[in-house]
Scaffold this motif. Sequence first.
Motif, PDB file in Angstrom:
ATOM      1  N   UNK A  93       0.808  -1.220   0.000  1.00 30.32           N
ATOM      2  CA  UNK A  93       0.000   0.000   0.000  1.00 30.32           C
ATOM      3  C   UNK A  93       0.846   1.277   0.000  1.00 30.32           C
ATOM      4  N   UNK A  94       2.137   1.153   0.240  1.00 28.42           N
ATOM      5  CA  UNK A  94       2.998   2.344   0.212  1.00 28.42           C
ATOM      6  C   UNK A  94       3.111   2.876  -1.214  1.00 28.42           C
ATOM      7  N   UNK A  95       3.055   4.195  -1.395  1.00 27.75           N
ATOM      8  CA  UNK A  95       3.183   4.761  -2.747  1.00 27.75           C
ATOM      9  C   UNK A  95       4.431   4.299  -3.485  1.00 27.75           C
ATOM     10  N   UNK A  96       5.555   4.131  -2.741  1.00 24.26           N
ATOM     11  CA  UNK A  96       6.799   3.689  -3.375  1.00 24.26           C
ATOM     12  C   UNK A  96       6.690   2.281  -3.944  1.00 24.26           C
ATOM     13  N   UNK A  97       5.749   1.490  -3.419  1.00 24.51           N
ATOM     14  CA  UNK A  97       5.623   0.097  -3.848  1.00 24.51           C
ATOM     15  C   UNK A  97       4.507  -0.125  -4.861  1.00 24.51           C
ATOM     16  N   UNK A  98       3.767   0.929  -5.197  1.00 21.47           N
ATOM     17  CA  UNK A  98       2.703   0.792  -6.196  1.00 21.47           C
ATOM     18  C   UNK A  98       3.316   0.691  -7.586  1.00 21.47           C
ATOM     19  N   UNK A  99       2.667  -0.081  -8.463  1.00 25.33           N
ATOM     20  CA  UNK A  99       3.159  -0.217  -9.841  1.00 25.33           C
ATOM     21  C   UNK A  99       2.877   1.071 -10.612  1.00 25.33           C
ATOM     22  N   UNK A 100       3.897   1.519 -11.370  1.00 25.76           N
ATOM     23  CA  UNK A 100       3.765   2.767 -12.127  1.00 25.76           C
ATOM     24  C   UNK A 100       4.023   2.504 -13.601  1.00 25.76           C
ATOM     25  N   UNK A 101       3.072   2.906 -14.424  1.00 26.69           N
ATOM     26  CA  UNK A 101       3.205   2.824 -15.876  1.00 26.69           C
ATOM     27  C   UNK A 101       3.701   4.181 -16.366  1.00 26.69           C
ATOM     28  N   UNK A 102       4.995   4.238 -16.683  1.00 27.40           N
ATOM     29  CA  UNK A 102       5.605   5.521 -17.035  1.00 27.40           C
ATOM     30  C   UNK A 102       5.066   6.072 -18.351  1.00 27.40           C
ATOM     31  N   UNK A 160      -5.224  -3.559  -5.906  1.00 27.17           N
ATOM     32  CA  UNK A 160      -6.182  -4.454  -6.580  1.00 27.17           C
ATOM     33  C   UNK A 160      -6.215  -4.214  -8.093  1.00 27.17           C
ATOM     34  N   UNK A 161      -5.290  -3.381  -8.583  1.00 26.76           N
ATOM     35  CA  UNK A 161      -5.175  -3.171 -10.023  1.00 26.76           C
ATOM     36  C   UNK A 161      -5.968  -2.022 -10.583  1.00 26.76           C
ATOM     37  N   UNK A 162      -6.589  -1.217  -9.734  1.00 28.28           N
ATOM     38  CA  UNK A 162      -7.367  -0.076 -10.229  1.00 28.28           C
ATOM     39  C   UNK A 162      -6.425   1.068 -10.606  1.00 28.28           C
ATOM     40  N   UNK A 163      -6.596   1.694 -11.767  1.00 30.42           N
ATOM     41  CA  UNK A 163      -5.714   2.787 -12.177  1.00 30.42           C
ATOM     42  C   UNK A 163      -5.923   4.041 -11.340  1.00 30.42           C
ATOM     43  N   UNK A 164      -4.815   4.739 -11.070  1.00 31.50           N
ATOM     44  CA  UNK A 164      -4.850   6.020 -10.373  1.00 31.50           C
ATOM     45  C   UNK A 164      -4.293   7.056 -11.340  1.00 31.50           C
ATOM     46  N   UNK A 165      -5.171   7.929 -11.824  1.00 28.76           N
ATOM     47  CA  UNK A 165      -4.795   8.825 -12.923  1.00 28.76           C
ATOM     48  C   UNK A 165      -4.267  10.159 -12.389  1.00 28.76           C
TER      49      UNK A 165
END
Length: 515
Positions: free
Chosen positions: A368-377, A386-391
């Motif tokens: 849940x830490x922001x540093x550990x969230x997946x980022x699509x550059x 849970x895979x929901x996009x954060x725009x």
Amino acid sequence: MSKKVTFKTYSQNQLSLLPPSYDDLVAANHPVRVVNYIIDQLDITALEKEYKGGGSSSYHPRMLLKVLVYAYLRNVYSSRKIEQALQENIHFMWLSGQSKPDHGTINNFRGQRLRNQLKQIFTQVVLLLQEAGVLSIKDLYIDGTKIEANANRYTFVWAKSAKTSRERIQKQLKDIWAYVEKVYREEQKELNEPDFTAIDPEKIAATIDQINEALKDKPVDKEIKRKLDYGKKNWPKNLQKYKEQEEILGGRNSYSKTDPDATFMRMKEDHMGNGQLKPGYNLQASSNNQYITNYTLAQTTADTTTLKDHLNEHSNSYGESPDSVTADAGYGSEENYTYLEENEITGFVKYNYFHKEQHDKKRAENPFLPDNLFYNEEQDIYYCPIGQPMINIGIRQDTTKTGFEQTYVRYQAQNCAGCPLRGQCHKAKGNRIIERNYNLLRLKKQAKELLLSEEGVAKRKRRCWEIEAIFANIKQNMNFRRFMLRGLDKVSVETGLLALAHNLKKFSTSPTLAI
């Protein structure tokens, strides 16, 4: 059978053919000779110009400087005790050439003559030590320590208190004005409302006069009348006092009434044993090979905002910036990393959570830490656990207390309602928002690579015994835990004398020493 006891000859009245020389009584390798040798090499032309001339003759500033530095080297800080040593101690008598300035002369020289000159004297000494090969001004280790001020521990002014008092006066005025409006509404009359946003000594009196004029010839509630009379008498002078206090505070959270330059700080040496705040100064020091290469005094409790001024002072003193700086996490900020990058200084400076990143597995595995969230550059999108996009929903600009501007990019999830992980993910109402400071992330990545390199590991290990040993020597061996003088300028002189004494005492034990 008892043996005969033989005593060495003892005769106080024995005459000498030739009177003994003080020089014969001072050992060849004694620290007093180091002080004498080093200070004899200094250019003190600027210090001599502090004397206006005329009147009776003055004690030579070079002699007074030697005496003060040697006194601090010998843990003698009181001007009266220095005066006494000049009359009783052979080493002081030899150093002063049997001159005997009184404590007033010593204190005036320390507090007034050296005020604008000691830093350049200290710089000359450091450069001489560098020529001797015992230190370098290019590779620095920086840290800070708090030293108590010569001030009353229980007479203080708090910025929050002054602000609260101003707001209380403002609220009472508004309450009185609400009463005035009520009176005029009953008479179906209108009146102009005063400006309550700018509460200052001049306007407060005019506002009270305006209210009294509005209530003239009208029956006034006794409590309102009492408040108006009290306000007329006290509020202007109280606001003037708060204004003067805020000018002295200059953005600090507190100051001592007996030394307005001192700020209340929490210190490790606590005479009450309960974590009490005490007035003090934040001493910042650079070191190399356990020699002090630069010192500055800060009036803030945190080290973070002191690094730029400290390094600027180094550059002003020596005409160049250092090549590298090693410091702990107290200095790890975006502003400091940016400064080091802009000035091409290699910074082995930790940041918050550096050690946790290396040793805390729970943090590294926390999804849940922001540093550990997946980022699509490519798409500039983060994905929640849970895979929901954060725009990307825009940026937020922030300015620190020192005026440094920071930029945060904000990302928001689209629908957190009903998510089974919401309780673990975030507590805020609505959809989760995270903020990313990409410049800081870039700088922290660079710092991490340096800190984990072979050179970085070696420097981090060295920092522990490099700068901390200096503070331990000053506070424990030199027994200096409280300044003798008051005011930032005079305290800076004391700090410089401490630094000189520390350096020359260490140099006196150097195997390369040859006088």
